[in-house]
Design a protein around this motif. Structure first.
Motif, mmCIF file in Angstrom:
data_model
loop_
_atom_site.group_PDB
_atom_site.id
_atom_site.type_symbol
_atom_site.label_atom_id
_atom_site.label_comp_id
_atom_site.label_asym_id
_atom_site.label_seq_id
_atom_site.Cartn_x
_atom_site.Cartn_y
_atom_site.Cartn_z
ATOM 1 N N ARG A 102 0.678 -1.135 0.123
ATOM 2 C CA ARG A 102 -0.010 0.018 -0.109
ATOM 3 C C ARG A 102 0.800 1.433 -0.088
ATOM 4 N NH1 ARG A 102 -5.339 1.090 1.709
ATOM 5 N NH2 ARG A 102 -5.933 -0.870 0.790
ATOM 6 N N LEU A 103 1.813 1.575 0.509
ATOM 7 C CA LEU A 103 2.980 2.134 1.175
ATOM 8 C C LEU A 103 3.720 2.945 -0.293
ATOM 9 C CD1 LEU A 103 4.020 1.829 4.861
ATOM 10 C CD2 LEU A 103 2.131 3.333 3.588
ATOM 11 N N ARG A 104 4.170 1.344 -1.229
ATOM 12 C CA ARG A 104 4.862 1.959 -2.100
ATOM 13 C C ARG A 104 4.194 2.491 -3.589
ATOM 14 N NH1 ARG A 104 6.671 -3.080 -1.283
ATOM 15 N NH2 ARG A 104 5.301 -4.706 -3.175
ATOM 16 N N ARG A 105 2.652 1.850 -3.019
ATOM 17 C CA ARG A 105 1.977 2.588 -4.086
ATOM 18 C C ARG A 105 1.326 4.295 -4.030
ATOM 19 N NH1 ARG A 105 -3.260 4.489 -5.636
ATOM 20 N NH2 ARG A 105 -4.118 3.485 -7.240
ATOM 21 N N HIS A 106 1.417 4.557 -2.720
ATOM 22 C CA HIS A 106 1.174 5.630 -2.813
ATOM 23 C C HIS A 106 2.397 6.775 -3.085
ATOM 24 C CE1 HIS A 106 -2.588 5.605 -0.130
ATOM 25 N NE2 HIS A 106 -2.010 4.903 0.019
ATOM 26 N N LEU A 107 3.397 5.864 -3.293
ATOM 27 C CA LEU A 107 4.744 6.229 -3.038
ATOM 28 C C LEU A 107 5.066 5.980 -4.906
ATOM 29 C CD1 LEU A 107 6.996 5.327 -0.318
ATOM 30 C CD2 LEU A 107 6.328 7.501 -0.673
ATOM 31 N N THR A 129 3.013 6.147 -11.517
ATOM 32 C CA THR A 129 2.335 5.593 -11.786
ATOM 33 C C THR A 129 1.038 5.213 -11.719
ATOM 34 O OG1 THR A 129 4.377 4.171 -12.169
ATOM 35 C CG2 THR A 129 4.244 5.900 -13.844
ATOM 36 N N LYS A 130 0.532 5.545 -11.323
ATOM 37 C CA LYS A 130 -0.703 4.442 -10.376
ATOM 38 C C LYS A 130 -2.090 4.921 -11.300
ATOM 39 C CE LYS A 130 -0.606 7.334 -6.625
ATOM 40 N NZ LYS A 130 0.474 7.275 -5.480
ATOM 41 N N LYS A 131 -2.847 4.162 -11.027
ATOM 42 C CA LYS A 131 -4.193 4.280 -11.724
ATOM 43 C C LYS A 131 -5.632 5.759 -10.137
ATOM 44 C CE LYS A 131 -8.913 2.536 -13.309
ATOM 45 N NZ LYS A 131 -10.196 1.955 -12.577
ATOM 46 N N LEU A 132 -5.633 6.585 -10.433
ATOM 47 C CA LEU A 132 -5.807 7.620 -9.609
ATOM 48 C C LEU A 132 -7.811 6.840 -9.022
ATOM 49 C CD1 LEU A 132 -5.674 11.099 -11.200
ATOM 50 C CD2 LEU A 132 -4.537 9.764 -9.623
ATOM 51 N N ARG A 133 -7.542 5.707 -7.865
ATOM 52 C CA ARG A 133 -8.787 6.054 -6.671
ATOM 53 C C ARG A 133 -8.887 6.010 -6.089
ATOM 54 N NH1 ARG A 133 -7.834 -0.893 -5.422
ATOM 55 N NH2 ARG A 133 -10.052 -0.825 -4.323
ATOM 56 N N ILE A 150 -7.173 10.782 -2.225
ATOM 57 C CA ILE A 150 -5.713 10.692 -1.712
ATOM 58 C C ILE A 150 -4.662 10.846 -2.810
ATOM 59 C CG2 ILE A 150 -4.266 8.249 -0.727
ATOM 60 C CD1 ILE A 150 -3.482 12.145 0.556
ATOM 61 N N ASP A 151 -5.054 9.529 -3.504
ATOM 62 C CA ASP A 151 -4.188 9.951 -5.393
ATOM 63 C C ASP A 151 -4.478 11.084 -5.838
ATOM 64 O OD1 ASP A 151 -3.817 7.172 -4.733
ATOM 65 O OD2 ASP A 151 -5.389 6.638 -5.661
ATOM 66 N N TYR A 152 -4.988 11.961 -5.937
ATOM 67 C CA TYR A 152 -5.367 13.424 -6.881
ATOM 68 C C TYR A 152 -4.189 14.232 -5.157
ATOM 69 C CZ TYR A 152 -9.488 10.692 -8.674
ATOM 70 O OH TYR A 152 -10.497 9.547 -9.438
ATOM 71 N N LEU A 153 -4.572 14.277 -4.930
ATOM 72 C CA LEU A 153 -3.906 15.073 -3.937
ATOM 73 C C LEU A 153 -2.098 14.567 -3.920
ATOM 74 C CD1 LEU A 153 -2.343 17.759 -1.856
ATOM 75 C CD2 LEU A 153 -3.186 16.249 -0.800
ATOM 76 N N LEU A 154 -1.479 13.360 -4.481
ATOM 77 C CA LEU A 154 -0.215 12.650 -4.139
ATOM 78 C C LEU A 154 0.426 13.099 -5.659
ATOM 79 C CD1 LEU A 154 0.349 9.843 -1.575
ATOM 80 C CD2 LEU A 154 0.444 12.182 -1.467
ATOM 81 N N GLN A 155 -0.731 12.814 -6.563
ATOM 82 C CA GLN A 155 -0.451 13.295 -8.187
ATOM 83 C C GLN A 155 0.133 14.137 -8.396
ATOM 84 O OE1 GLN A 155 -2.958 12.856 -11.729
ATOM 85 N NE2 GLN A 155 -4.077 14.447 -10.711
ATOM 86 N N HIS A 156 -0.114 15.628 -7.612
ATOM 87 C CA HIS A 156 0.036 17.039 -7.981
ATOM 88 C C HIS A 156 1.415 17.254 -7.903
ATOM 89 C CE1 HIS A 156 0.037 21.842 -7.522
ATOM 90 N NE2 HIS A 156 -0.847 21.261 -8.461
#
Length: 127
Positions: free
Chosen positions: A54-59, A62-66, A69-75
């Motif tokens: 899970r933590l590797r995914r957050h870091l 390249t991930k699908k925005l699900r 938090i994904d939307y914030l972290l992509q900024h």
């Protein structure tokens, strides 16, 4: 930041300390428009199985925005600066954290404990 795969096996919750370097606006899926002022935020989440994945995914870049938090972290002006883990439940740990709620419902779509949000702003940055 890299994920440390040596988190204790009984840790089921995590907190991402996120620095937003300047005021930003994102659209977080169905939650809609969210404004974040420059500052430090803490997002509390859980992974009952495979916390490291899970933590590797957050870091990952390249991930699908699900999730919200994904939307914030992509900024480009938001970055994870620290990760903490715990045996406490996600909601209990989140409720113990002092801070303000920047967007009601953020990260808490399925919250049954009435947290209001699983993202809190803990400090502001001078701009």
């Amino acid at each position: 930041m890299k994920s440390d795969s040596s988190y204790p096996a009984d840790h089921i919750s995590y907190q991402l300390v996120i620095r937003v370097h300047k005021d930003i606006r994102i659209v977080a899926g169905a939650l809609g428009s969210c404004n974040f002022s420059a500052g430090d935020y803490v997002y509390t989440g859980s992974a009952k199985r495979n916390l490291d994945a899970r933590l590797r995914r957050h870091l990952s870049d390249t991930k699908k925005l699900r999730w919200h938090i994904d939307y914030l972290l992509q900024h480009p002006h938001a970055e994870i600066v620290r990760i903490e883990t715990s045996t406490l439940s996600e909601c209990r740990w989140n409720q113990q954290l002092q801070g303000s709620i920047p967007k009601p419902g953020f990260g808490a779509s399925d919250c049954k404990k009435h947290c209001g949000s699983h993202l809190k702003q803990i400090s502001a940055l001078a701009t």
